[in-house]
Design a protein around this motif. Structure first.
Motif, short mmCIF file in Angstrom:
data_model
loop_
_atom_site.label_atom_id
_atom_site.label_comp_id
_atom_site.label_asym_id
_atom_site.label_seq_id
_atom_site.Cartn_x
_atom_site.Cartn_y
_atom_site.Cartn_z
N ASP A 6 -16.46 -13.68 -4.65
CA ASP A 6 -16.42 -15.03 -3.86
C ASP A 6 -15.62 -15.12 -2.93
O ASP A 6 -15.70 -15.96 -1.64
CB ASP A 6 -16.39 -16.14 -4.83
N SER A 7 -14.22 -14.37 -2.83
CA SER A 7 -13.06 -14.61 -1.97
C SER A 7 -13.14 -13.21 -1.18
O SER A 7 -11.80 -13.18 -0.33
CB SER A 7 -12.02 -14.66 -2.73
N CYS A 8 -14.10 -12.49 -0.90
CA CYS A 8 -14.15 -11.54 0.11
C CYS A 8 -15.42 -11.04 0.50
O CYS A 8 -16.38 -11.50 0.09
CB CYS A 8 -13.44 -10.10 -0.74
N ASN A 9 -15.54 -10.12 1.63
CA ASN A 9 -16.76 -9.58 2.03
C ASN A 9 -16.33 -8.17 2.70
O ASN A 9 -15.92 -8.03 3.78
CB ASN A 9 -17.02 -10.53 3.20
N THR A 10 -16.38 -7.34 1.69
CA THR A 10 -15.94 -5.89 2.12
C THR A 10 -17.04 -5.08 2.26
O THR A 10 -18.22 -5.42 1.94
CB THR A 10 -15.14 -5.49 0.96
N ALA A 11 -16.71 -3.92 2.68
CA ALA A 11 -17.55 -2.68 2.92
C ALA A 11 -16.89 -1.51 2.49
O ALA A 11 -15.97 -1.12 2.61
CB ALA A 11 -18.15 -2.54 4.38
N ALA A 12 -17.93 -0.46 2.15
CA ALA A 12 -17.44 1.06 1.94
C ALA A 12 -16.97 1.69 3.32
O ALA A 12 -17.46 1.44 4.29
CB ALA A 12 -18.49 1.70 1.05
N GLY A 13 -15.98 2.40 3.07
CA GLY A 13 -15.60 3.28 4.16
C GLY A 13 -14.72 2.69 5.16
O GLY A 13 -14.80 3.24 6.34
N VAL B 162 0.89 -0.95 0.04
CA VAL B 162 0.07 0.24 -0.07
C VAL B 162 0.93 1.27 0.06
O VAL B 162 1.90 1.31 0.58
CB VAL B 162 -1.03 -0.16 1.41
N GLN B 163 0.56 2.27 -0.90
CA GLN B 163 1.11 3.44 -0.85
C GLN B 163 0.42 4.73 -1.16
O GLN B 163 -0.64 4.54 -1.95
CB GLN B 163 2.24 3.39 -2.01
N GLY B 164 0.39 5.71 -0.41
CA GLY B 164 -0.25 6.91 -0.52
C GLY B 164 -1.26 7.01 0.64
O GLY B 164 -1.32 6.19 1.74
N THR B 165 -2.46 7.75 0.50
CA THR B 165 -3.49 7.93 1.60
C THR B 165 -4.76 7.24 1.30
O THR B 165 -5.18 7.65 0.04
CB THR B 165 -3.67 9.46 1.76
N ILE B 166 -4.97 6.31 2.29
CA ILE B 166 -6.38 5.75 1.91
C ILE B 166 -7.34 6.33 3.05
O ILE B 166 -7.24 6.50 4.04
CB ILE B 166 -6.15 4.36 2.38
N ASN B 167 -8.70 6.74 2.35
CA ASN B 167 -9.65 7.44 3.10
C ASN B 167 -10.90 7.03 2.57
O ASN B 167 -11.32 6.15 1.59
CB ASN B 167 -9.31 8.99 2.89
N HIS B 168 -11.94 7.62 3.28
CA HIS B 168 -13.32 7.52 3.00
C HIS B 168 -13.79 7.55 1.29
O HIS B 168 -14.52 7.03 0.70
CB HIS B 168 -14.33 8.03 3.80
N GLY B 169 -12.97 8.81 0.75
CA GLY B 169 -13.26 8.90 -0.56
C GLY B 169 -13.14 8.05 -1.56
O GLY B 169 -13.25 7.89 -2.67
N ASN B 170 -11.77 7.10 -1.37
CA ASN B 170 -11.33 6.35 -2.10
C ASN B 170 -11.61 4.62 -1.79
O ASN B 170 -10.64 3.77 -2.17
CB ASN B 170 -9.89 6.61 -2.54
N THR B 171 -12.39 4.42 -0.86
CA THR B 171 -12.60 3.12 -0.14
C THR B 171 -13.83 2.73 -0.49
O THR B 171 -14.96 3.06 0.26
CB THR B 171 -12.40 3.08 1.16
N GLU B 172 -14.43 1.95 -1.51
CA GLU B 172 -15.37 1.50 -1.92
C GLU B 172 -15.65 -0.03 -1.67
O GLU B 172 -14.66 -0.63 -1.71
CB GLU B 172 -15.87 1.76 -3.31
N LYS B 173 -16.96 -0.52 -1.43
CA LYS B 173 -17.29 -2.01 -1.37
C LYS B 173 -16.85 -2.56 -2.74
O LYS B 173 -17.19 -1.96 -3.80
CB LYS B 173 -18.86 -2.15 -1.19
#
Length: 513
Positions: free
Chosen positions: A98-105, A83-94
C-alpha cells in the motif's frame, strides 16, 4: 566515429568490475550515515530532509530497496535506506504494498515522499539500472554510482537516464553521486540526469557526470516549461557532448562547477530559461554557454567565470553562443544564501570533494574541503514559500488600480494589490494577464509575483509588458521576483502564456528599484 571511440576509451579508464553481495535485509538503529544538509533550491518550498527522523534499513539488492519502501506504514513515512553492493536487473524485482508503487528492473521512487537513498560501506553501484523519481517529493539520493543505463539495446531501463525525474516532482537533493555512461545516443544512452513535466526545487551538488553524449535537461520539449528552480554546484562535467544542462524555461543557478571537455555545447539556455552562472571553471571545451539548436532564446547572468581554452562558434539562426566575451542579458534573484569559492580554485576543490565515495566532503567556502558534521541537526521543513524574498522598498501596487484579461468566478483583480495573501486572482482559463495601473507615469524596475501556497509552481512561461507601448520588458518562467531596466509607465501587465494548472496570484507587487 572518432568521438565515439574516444568516449568508449575514456569510459574504460573509469568503469571497474564490481561484484554484488547477497546479504539479508537488516533493520538498523535510527542513526545512519551523515548526510549533511540540503543546499540550493532544494532548501526552498519547505526544504528537503529525505528520511530524517524515520527508521534506517540496509539493502544490498534492488528488491530489498523496494521492500523497504513497501514495508512502511504509509507512502510518506520517513525512511533512510542504506545501500551497499551492486544493484542490477538480476536482483531488482517488483514488490507490492500500500505504501509503494514499484517495478522490476528499475529503482522506482514513485508516488512517495520522505525518503533518503544513501550508499554506505564499500559503495553502492547501480549497474545498467536507473533510478526513477515520479510524482514524489522530499527525496535525497546520495553517495551512489549509477552507470551505463541504456534507453535501447540490452538491457533497457529508465528511458536511458541514470537519474530521471518526471511528473509533479518536488524537492529532490542529489548529492555526491557519480553518473556515467560509455557513449552517446548512438550507443543507446540518453541523459545522465533529466527533469521533466513539472519538476521543481532540485539541487545537484558535489557530483561527477562523465562520458556521455548528454549531461541532462530541464524540460523535455519547448512546450514543457513547467520545470525549474534547480541548483547545480560543485559538480564535475567531463567528456560530455552537450546538455550541461539543457534548460527549457525555468530558473537555474549554476555555480562553482568544473567543466572539462564539453565537445559540442555546454549550458544551453533556451525557451525563456534564465541561468545565473557564477564562478565556474570551463576548460578545453566548446560553446560552453548560450542558446543552441533553436531560435527560442534563453537568458543568462554571468560573473566570475574562468574560460580556459574555450572555443566559440559563429552565431547563426539557431546558434547563439554567449562568447567569446560572455555578457549578462538578464538578472536572476536567488532566494537562498550561498558562498562562492573563487573560480581559480574550483578544479582543485571539486576534484577533492565531488563524486561517490569521497567521504561526503564539501567546501568551506574558502576552497578547502571539510567533512560534514554527523551530529549537525537536520532543519525541519518550513511552510512552502512561493518564491524569492520580497524586495525592499515601497510596494507601489498598494493603492494603485488593477485590471486583467479575465477573472475566474469568486476572484478579483483587486486581490493582487491588497497586501493580503489569502485573497487572489485567477484567469478564467489556464492563461491570462493581470495589470497594475496608475493615474500618472510611475517608474518600475522590479515586480514580485506571489502565488498562493495551494498553487505554487503552476505558472509557466510569461511576459512582462509595458501596456502603454506594448513593449515586452522581459520574459521567463515561474513566479517570484522579476527585474528589468527601469521604465516609466502608467500600466504594467504580467501575461501568463503557459501553466500546469489554473494560476492563483495572491499579490502582484511593483517596485521602483
Amino acid at each position: 566515429m572518432r568521438r565515439l571511440v574516444a568516449l568508449r576509451l575514456y569510459a574504460a579508464l573509469f568503469v571497474a568490475a564490481l561484484t554484488g553481495a547477497a546479504a539479508a535485509f537488516l533493520s538498523m538503529p535510527a542513526a545512519s550515515a551523515a548526510t549533511g544538509s540540503a543546499t540550493g533550491y532544494a532548501t526552498q518550498n519547505g526544504g528537503t530532509t529525505g528520511g530524517a527522523g524515520g527508521q534506517t534499513v540496509r539493502a544490498t539488492t534492488g528488491t530489498e530497496i523496494h521492500a523497504a519502501l513497501c514495508d512502511r506504514a504509509s507512502s510518506s513515512t520517513p525512511i533512510t535506506i542504506e545501500v551497499q553492493g551492486t544493484i542490477n536487473h538480476g536482483n531488482t524485482e517488483k514488490v507490492s504494498g500500500d505504501s509503494c508503487n514499484t517495478a522490476a528492473g528499475v529503482i522506482e521512487l514513485k508516488q512517495i515522499s520522505n525518503v533518503t537513498l544513501v550508499g554506505v560501506g564499500n559503495g553502492a553501484v547501480f549497474d545498467q539500472l536507473g533510478i526513477h523519481v515520479r510524482e514524489s517529493s522530499n527525496i535525497i539520493i546520495q553517495n551512489v554510482t549509477v552507470r551505463n543505463v541504456k534507453k535501447s539495446g540490452s538491457p533497457t531501463s529508465n528511458g536511458g537516464d541514470a537519474i530521471g525525474m518526471e511528473s509533479d516532482v518536488r524537492n529532490v537533493w542529489v548529492d555526491h553521486v557519480t553518473l556515467e555512461a560509455s557513449g552517446g545516443e548512438d550507443e543507446g544512452y540518453d541523459g545522465l540526469i533529466d527533469m521533466k513535466n513539472n519538476t521543481q526545487y532540485v539541487t545537484l551538488s558535489y557530483s561527477i557526470l562523465r562520458n556521455s553524449g548528454r549531461g541532462g535537461l530541464i524540460g523535455s520539449s519547448e512546450s514543457d516549461l513547467s520545470n525549474g528552480f534547480v541548483t547545480f554546484h560543485h559538480n564535475r562535467y567531463e567528456n560530455i557532448d552537450s546538455r550541461t544542462p539543457l534548460l527549457r524555461g525555468g530558473t537555474a543557478h549554476v555555480y562553482n562547477n568544473h567543466y572539462v571537455s564539453l565537445n559540442e555545447s555546454g549550458i544551453n539556455s533556451r525557451a525563456g530559461a534564465k541561468a545565473k552562472v557564477d564562478n565556474n571553471y570551463f576548460e578545453d571545451s566548446k560553446d560552453v554557454l548560450g542558446t543552441f539548436y533553436t531560435d527560442a532564446a534563453g537568458y543568462w547572468q554571468v560573473s566570475g567565470n574562468v574560460f580556459d581554452n574555450v572555443t566559440w562558434s559563429s552565431p547563426g539562426d539557431e546558434n547563439n553562443p554567449a562568447g567569446p566575451d560572455p555578457k549578462s542579458n538578464t538578472t536572476v534573484s536567488i532566494p537562498y544564501s550561498y558562498t562562492l569559492d573563487r573560480a581559480d580554485c574550483v578544479p582543485d576543490i571539486v576534484s577533492r570533494t565531488a563524486g561517490a565515495n569521497t567521504g561526503l566532503r564539501v567546501s568551506d567556502g574558502n576552497c578547502t574541503p571539510q567533512s560534514p558534521d554527523p551530529t549537525e541537526p537536520t532543519p525541519e521543513p518550513t511552510d512552502p514559500t512561493p518564491g524569492p524574498t520580497e524586495p525592499g522598498g515601497t510596494n507601489l501596487s498598494i493603492g494603485a488600480g488593477a485590471d486583467g484579461s479575465s477573472k475566474a468566478s469568486g476572484t478579483s483583480y483587486g486581490n493582487v494589490r491588497d497586501g493580503d495573501v489569502s485573497t487572489y486572482w485567477s484567469p478564467a482559463a489556464s492563461t491570462g494577464s493581470i495589470s497594475i495601473k496608475w493615474g500618472s507615469a510611475t517608474t518600475v524596475s522590479k515586480i514580485n509575483i506571489v502565488e498562493t501556497s495551494a498553487s505554487a509552481g503552476r505558472i509557466g512561461p510569461w511576459r512582462v509588458v509595458n501596456a502603454d507601448t506594448g513593449a515586452v520588458l522581459t520574459s521567463g518562467s515561474g513566479a517570484g521576483v522579476i527585474t528589468f531596466p527601469q521604465t516609466s509607465l502608467r500600466k504594467i501587465t504580467f501575461e501568463i502564456t503557459g501553466s500546469s494548472g489554473t494560476p492563483q496570484i495572491a499579490e502582484y507587487e511593483t517596485y521602483a528599484g
